[in-house]
Enzyme design. Structure first.
Site, PDB file in Angstrom:
ATOM      1  N   ASP A   5      10.590   0.216   6.576  1.00 40.58           N
ATOM      2  CA  ASP A   5       9.780   0.553   5.412  1.00 40.58           C
ATOM      3  C   ASP A   5       9.552   2.059   5.468  1.00 40.58           C
ATOM      4  O   ASP A   5       8.773   2.558   6.286  1.00 40.58           O
ATOM      5  CB  ASP A   5       8.448  -0.195   5.469  1.00 40.58           C
ATOM      6  N   LYS A  67       8.301  11.689  -0.094  1.00 41.95           N
ATOM      7  CA  LYS A  67       8.943  10.580  -0.807  1.00 41.95           C
ATOM      8  C   LYS A  67       8.643  10.639  -2.307  1.00 41.95           C
ATOM      9  O   LYS A  67       9.431  10.156  -3.125  1.00 41.95           O
ATOM     10  CB  LYS A  67       8.455   9.248  -0.220  1.00 41.95           C
ATOM     11  N   GLU A 168      10.359  -3.230  -2.116  1.00 42.12           N
ATOM     12  CA  GLU A 168       9.223  -3.433  -1.213  1.00 42.12           C
ATOM     13  C   GLU A 168       8.438  -4.710  -1.507  1.00 42.12           C
ATOM     14  O   GLU A 168       8.138  -5.474  -0.582  1.00 42.12           O
ATOM     15  CB  GLU A 168       8.314  -2.200  -1.255  1.00 42.12           C
ATOM     16  N   ASP A 192       1.603  -4.301  -5.214  1.00 42.88           N
ATOM     17  CA  ASP A 192       1.875  -3.376  -4.104  1.00 42.88           C
ATOM     18  C   ASP A 192       1.459  -1.958  -4.495  1.00 42.88           C
ATOM     19  O   ASP A 192       2.156  -1.276  -5.240  1.00 42.88           O
ATOM     20  CB  ASP A 192       3.372  -3.426  -3.765  1.00 42.88           C
TER      21      ASP A 192
END
Length: 603
Positions: A5, A67, A168, A192
Site C-alpha cells: 500500500d 503521491k 485500494e 476510504d
C-alpha cells in the site's frame, strides 16, 4: 510476491504466510513507514521515520505527500493548491509535469515514490530472507491512467516487477471478505478516506466472488486537506491574537502541518484541545507564541465542505451501481482520516447504518494486496475479483466533443473497437486524440495520448476502413491499436504521450536506482569486511607465533607480507582493498593448515 500500500502519508507492505496475510515490519520495527524522503547535501538519502524527524532541520530538502502530485501537471489546480502549503519546492518539468527540487536536483514523483517502495522491498527481503522482485501495488480507485502508469513506473524504478495494480478499497474488501463468510451474498460499501485521496466503492460479495458494482471518489481529497484547514485557522488566529501576519517560511509551514496533525488526532478523542504554538516568530515586545483552544465543533465547521464532497461521491456511486442506500448491507471505513468522528457520522448518515471499523485503517489495504498475491499464486483458492474502470475512455471528435467508447464502471479487463475512415480524398493518415474523463467537452477531460495511423493507401474519402481498438487491462491502464480492415494489416502508430516519464526516462532511472542500491549495499558491507579482516589477521598473527618451527621461511614471509598489506587496508578502509586483503589472508591461511600437519622441527 509482496503486497504494497503506497500511501500519501504512510505506506505498508504485507506478505502471505501459511495462507494468512501478515504485515511486514520495517527496519525500525514499525508496521507502517512514513512516505517521507529526505535528501542530504552529500548525496545521502533517508526514507521513513528518520526522514520525518529530519524534516524540521531540512524542510526544503525533505519531500512528503508527493503521491498527491503523481501523474499531475504543474499548471493543474491541484498542483497549485499543493504548492500553497508545501515546505519544499515544486517545479515544472520540460513536459509540463509537476516535479520537486531537493538538494539541488529535480526529481519526478515516481522517483520519490520508488525510494519509499525500495525501503519496503528491503524490509520484506530482510523478513523473508530472500530476494523480492515482484509486487502488487494498490492505488486509489479514482486514479486515472497516467497516475496508474506512474505508480507502475515507480515500482520498476524500485526494482520491482509490478504484476498487478489493484484499487485500494477493493483490497480492503478482500481483507473483510476473508475474515467473514465468503458464501453469504451481500453488498458492501468501502468508504476510504486516506491522507491524500478519497474513494467510495460498492461491491457484491458471495460464493467467493468479489464484483465491483460502482466506484467513485476524488483523487485530491484527503487528510492533508483537513490539516490545511487547521493550518489556515492557526495563521488567522495568530493575526487576530497577536497582530502578526506571519511570513510563510518553509520551516514554519512544516511546523504548522505537524501541529495541525497533532491537534486533529487529539480531536478524534477530545471535545477540545489546547493550542499552544510557541514556534511562531516574535520580537522583544511580543511573544512569538499562540495560546488558544480549538473545539471539535469548530474543527468540524472548518472541514464541513470537505465531508460534503465525500457525500456527493457516495451518492453518485450508488446511482452508478443502481442501488439505494438501504440496499447496502455493510459499510467499511478505511484510511487514517476515516476514524474522525465527523467522518463516521457522515458515513452513518449517507448509508443509514453504523459503519464497521473492523479493517485496520493503516494496514488493511496492504493486507488486501497480499491476499491478491495469494490469489495469483494459487495460495488462496475459490476467490475471484472483478474490478471496474473508474473513468470513461473515449476520443475527441467533431467540434471538440468527447465521444465515450468504454464507459466508467465497465468491468475490467475490457476492449471496445470503432471503425474510422478518411474525410478527404487521398488522405494517407488518420489522427486521433484519446482522453479519459466524464465531461462532454474534450478540453475538460484528461488527455492520454495523441497518435496518428499512417501508411493508408490513397483512396476516395470514406473508403478506407480503420478499426481502432481501445483496451483497459486488469490494472486499469489503457492501450490503443489500429487495423486496416481492407488489408487486415496492423500498422504501427506514432505515439506522443501527453505526460509522464518516457520509456527512456524509466530505463535510465531503473539503472541509476540499481547502481545506487549497489553502492548502498557496498557501504553496508564495509564494517563487516573490516571485522573479518581484523579477525583473520589476528588469528594468523597468533598462528605464525605458535608455528614458528613448522613454517618454512617462504611460508612465513608470505603470511607476514599479507598481514602487512592487511594492516594498510584496514587503515585505508576502502571496500575493494578490504576485499582483496580478505581474499589474500584466506589464501595464506591455507599455509598455516599445511604447517600444522607437519612434525615440529627443533633447532
Amino acid at each position: 510476491m509482496i503486497g504494497i500500500d503506497l500511501g500519501t502519508t504512510s505506506s505498508c507492505v504485507a506478505v502471505m504466510e501459511g495462507g494468512v496475510p501478515q504485515v511486514v515490519p520495517n527496519q525500525e520495527g514499525r508496521r507502517t513507514t512514513p512516505s517521507v524522503v529526505s535528501f542530504g547535501a552529500d548525496g545521502e538519502i533517508v526514507v521513513g521515520e528518520a526522514a520525518k524527524r529530519r524534516a524540521l532541520l531540512e524542510p526544503a530538502n525533505t519531500v512528503l505527500g508527493v503521491k498527491r502530485l503523481i501523474g499531475r501537471t504543474f499548471d493543474s489546480l491541484q498542483c497549485e493548491a499543493f504548492r500553497r502549503f508545501a515546505s519544499f519546492e515544486v517545479v515544472p518539468a520540460p513536459n509540463g509535469d509537476a516535479h520537486v527540487r531537493a538538494a539541488g536536483r529535480v526529481y519526478s514523483p515516481p522517483e520519490i515514490c520508488a525510494l519509499v517502495l525500495a525501503k519496503l522491498k528491503a524490509a520484506a527481503e530482510d523478513h523473508l530472507g530472500e530476494d523480492v522482485d515482484e509486487a502488487i501495488i494498490t492505488v486509489p480507485a479514482y486514479f486515472n491512467d497516467p497516475q496508474r502508469q506512474a505508480t507502475k513506473d515507480a515500482g520498476l524504478i524500485a526494482g520491482l516487477r509490478v504484476s498487478r495494480i489493484i484499487n485500494e478499497p477493493t483490497a480492503a474488501a478482500l481483507v473483510h471478505g476473508l475474515k467473514g463468510e465468503l458464501r453469504s451474498q451481500k453488498f458492501v460499501a468501502v468508504y476510504d478516506l486516506g491522507g491524500g485521496t478519497f474513494d467510495i466503492t460498492i461491491l457484491e460479495m458471495g460464493d467467493g466472488l468479489f464484483q465491483v458494482r460502482g466506484t467513485g471518489g476524488d483523487s485530491f481529497l484527503g487528510g492533508d486537506d483537513f490539516d490545511e484547514r487547521i493550518m489556515r485557522w492557526l495563521l488567522a488566529e495568530c493575526r487576530r491574537e497577536t497582530g502578526m501576519d506571519v511570513a510563510r517560511t518553509r520551516e514554519l509551514l512544516l511546523r504548522l502541518r505537524q501541529a495541525a496533525e497533532a491537534f486533529k488526532r487529539e480531536l478524534s478523542h477530545a471535545e477540545e484541545v489546547e493550542v499552544v504554538a510557541p514556534f511562531l516568530p516574535g520580537d522583544a515586545s511580543r511573544a512569538g507564541s499562540l495560546i488558544t483552544a480549538l473545539s471539535r465543533r469548530q474543527y468540524e465547521g472548518l472541514t464541513r465542505d470537505l465531508l460534503e464532497q465525500t457525500i456527493g461521491s457516495c451518492e453518485r456511486c450508488l446511482a452508478d451501481a443502481g442501488m439505494r442506500p438501504d440496499q447496502v448491507d455493510e459499510v467499511i471505513l478505511v484510511g487514517g482520516q476515516s476514524r474522525a468522528p465527523g467522518v463516521i457520522e457522515v458515513a452513518r448518515r449517507v448509508f443509514g447504518r453504523e459503519p464497521s471499523l473492523a479493517v485496520h485503517p493503516h494496514e488493511g489495504v496492504a493486507l488486501g494486496a497480499a491476499i491478491q498475491t495469494g490469489i495469483i499464486q494459487g495460495e488462496v483458492k475459490d476467490l475471484v475479483l472483478l474490478d471496474v474502470v473508474a473513468h470513461t475512455l473515449g476520443i475527441e471528435t467533431k467540434n471538440g466533443t468527447f465521444t465515450p467508447l468504454i464507459e466508467r464502471n465497465s468491468t475490467i479487463p475490457t476492449r471496445k473497437s470503432r471503425v474510422f475512415t478518411t474525410v478527404a480524398d487521398g488522405q494517407t493518415r488518420v489522427e486521433l486524440h484519446v482522453l479519459q474523463g466524464e465531461s462532454d467537452m474534450a478540453a475538460y477531460d484528461k488527455s492520454l495520448v495523441k497518435f496518428e495511423h499512417t501508411g493508408i493507401e490513397p483512396a476516395p474519402a470514406g473508403k478506407p476502413q480503420i478499426e481502432v481498438g481501445f483496451e483497459i487491462d486488469i490494472n486499469g491502464i489503457a492501450s490503443v491499436d489500429a487495423t486496416d480492415l481492407g488489408t487486415r494489416r496492423r500498422q504501427a502508430m506514432t505515439i506522443q504521450p501527453s505526460g509522464g516519464l518516457s520509456a527512456a526516462d524509466v530505463a535510465r532511472l531503473v539503472r541509476e536506482a540499481a547502481e545506487r542500491r549497489a553502492r548502498s549495499t557496498t557501504e553496508a558491507d564495509r564494517p563487516r569486511l573490516l571485522r573479518q579482516v581484523e579477525s583473520l589477521a589476528a588469528n594468523l598473527t597468533r598462528s605464525v607465533q605458535a608455528l614458528e618451527h613448522q613454517l618454512t621461511r617462504a611460508e612465513a614471509d608470505s603470511i607476514l607480507d599479507a598481514l602487512a598489506r592487511a594492516k594498510q587496508a584496514r587503515v585505508q578502509a576502502r571496500i575493494e582493498a578490504l576485499r582483496t586483503s580478505l581474499s589474500e589472508l584466506e589464501k595464506v591461511a591455507g599455509l598455516v593448515g599445511q604447517a600444522m600437519l607437519r612434525p615440529e622441527k627443533h633447532a
